[in-house]
Design an enzyme around this catalytic site. Structure first.
Site: not given
Ligand code: SUG
Length: 450
Positions: A24, A26, A28-29, A32, A178, A254, A366, A372
């Protein structure tokens, strides 16, 4: 004379490292965050990735492998003041902050779309292929990647007659970079001068400009313009565009989560860009030849469905048989809106001929889909032969790497397991062997890093 139609677009996928886990990390992602604390399966993750690479190789694409980074990053933990032997360092770090330990263990380098920005020699004034490793400054665990990533890229593309390696941009929020996840290239033939399209989340020096409110904008305009300069790109062949701040706030961390391009096709959501009419116009003007923009309306696929399914994180490929394929993650088939849209897309013959569906659940959990996981490098025939041949996927390498994964990877990893000094030993043994397989030399400094 240049043989522009003999250039190939090679895809270099990140081999998933032995410490793949869900922490967890990231903000905004959404994936994750939602999968934090779930146990991961590094062996399955690596095998899903290898199968993806083999599938593209079998289709006649040039496919390469990028080695994972040495993790846990003991060197950084030492730098942060944890002392003693490895077991003591891991224990202290876990006690002080489990999130910090997890960050130093992350296998996030698998998402090689974030490894670097790459400009092919057909676009650059000096006729060389340029690489800039991304500083990934927005997330601590990712900001640790670029020194090792840079060394691995140099070991893959070492011939200075063809390849230029820049340092990552200054490690400051103002130059948040990025990599290729926010960079696309349009062209007619790969070997012709193309249009490089840089998408940023905010302008760091311009406080008047709109920004996302909830989640961070990871890429700055300042980083993108710096790379266009150092890569010696031609001004009228470069377009900069701001990502719509609302979609960043909806989980599009992204641009490759909301748009994908290849050659003269761009597939994007109607809400991808802030000033979309200007962006489309600029792209078309810079191209000078037709650009097919396939815009997906919100009424067909909501931004929420796009984020959940990773529709736009597909790979758009020109196959050797002349067809264009869209490589989608399985989650697209499972989303009713997206699967209905994809049926009409193929039926409408709008420039995408076929779909290819892949299982990548370990990475998807993730927030990492097909796009990606890969770094695109357009190569001339000479550059293709000048690079390290041992990293190119083949039937033999596929067997060797699967065997290597079987020998060294665990099939379950929880946050508690990150404390286990044996995990570090296992990873080092695995990576030591991998450097032999991929002919990388000494890219890992285990003394310092692990
Ligand atoms: O940077 N996830 C990466 C996913 C990257 C995806 N890349 C592209 N969209 N090109 C990030 O958010 C999660 C790691 C964790 O939570 O354990 C992570 O780093």
């Amino acid at each position: 004379m240049k043989h522009s139609n003999q250039y190939v677009e090679a895809n270099f996928d990140g081999l998933v490292g032995p410490t793949h886990n869900y922490a967890g990390l990231s903000d905004g992602n959404l994936a994750s965050k939602n999968n934090k604390t779930k146990a991961s399966n590094p062996k399955l993750a690596a095998k899903e990735g290898l199968k993806k690479m083999k599938t593209l190789h079998d289709l006649g694409m040039t496919q390469g492998v990028i080695a994972p980074l040495a993790r846990p990053d003991i060197g950084v933990l030492r730098q942060l003041g944890f002392t003693g032997d490895t077991a003591a360092i891991l224990k202290q770090a876990a006690h002080h902050s489990p999130a910090l330990l997890a960050a130093c263990c992350s296998a996030s380098s698998m998402w090689t779309a974030n490894a670097a920005t790459v400009s092919p020699s057909s676009d650059t004034a000096d006729g060389k292929l340029h690489f800039t490793p991304a500083n990934l400054i927005n997330k601590f665990h990712r900001s640790l990647e670029h020194p090792q990533t840079g060394r691995i890229l140099k070991a893959m593309f070492s011939d200075s007659r063809h390849f230029i390696h820049h340092d990552a941009l200054p490690a400051s929020h103002y130059f948040g970079d990025e990599g290729a996840a926010n960079h696309t290239r349009f062209c007619r033939e790969y070997g012709e001068q193309g249009v490089e399209f840089f998408v940023f989340g905010e302008s760091a020096f311009n406080h008047e400009q709109v920004k996302p409110k909830k989640f961070p904008a990871r890429q700055t305009l300042e980083a993108s313009t710096a790379i266009a300069r150092t890569h010696t790109l031609t001004d009228n062949k470069v377009v900069f565009a701001q990502q719509h701040p609302d979609v960043i706030d909806a989980g599009v961390f992204h641009n490759d989560v909301i748009a994908v391009g290849n050659r003269d096709v761009m597939l994007c959501h109607e809400q991808a860009f802030l000033d979309k009419e200007r962006v489309y116009q600029d792209l078309k003007a810079a191209m000078g030849t037709p650009l097919n923009i396939i815009e997906v309306p919100q009424s067909a696929v909501s931004v929420e469905s796009a984020v959940n399914s990773y529709l736009f994180n597909s790979q758009l490929l020109s196959l050797p048989n002349g067809k264009t394929a869209l490589v989608i993650p399985r989650e697209c088939e499972q989303n009713p809106q997206v699967s209905a849209y994809l049926r009409t897309l193929i039926d409408s013959q709008s420039g995408i001929d076929q779909l290819l569906c892949l299982d990548l659940q370990q990475s998807m959990q993730n927030g990492g889909g097909p796009a990606c996981l890969r770094l695109r490098v357009v190569l001339s025939p000479k550059e293709r032969s000048a690079m390290n041949q041992s990293v190119i996927m083949s039937d033999e390498l596929f067997v060797t790497l699967n065997h290597w994964v079987d020998c060294h990877y665990r099939d379950s990893l929880s946050s508690q397991d990150l404390l286990d000094p044996m995990l570090l030993t296992e990873s080092q043994t695995a990576l030591d062997e991998l450097t032999q397989i991929l002919g990388l030399g000494s890219v890992y400094d285990f003394q310092k890093e692990g």
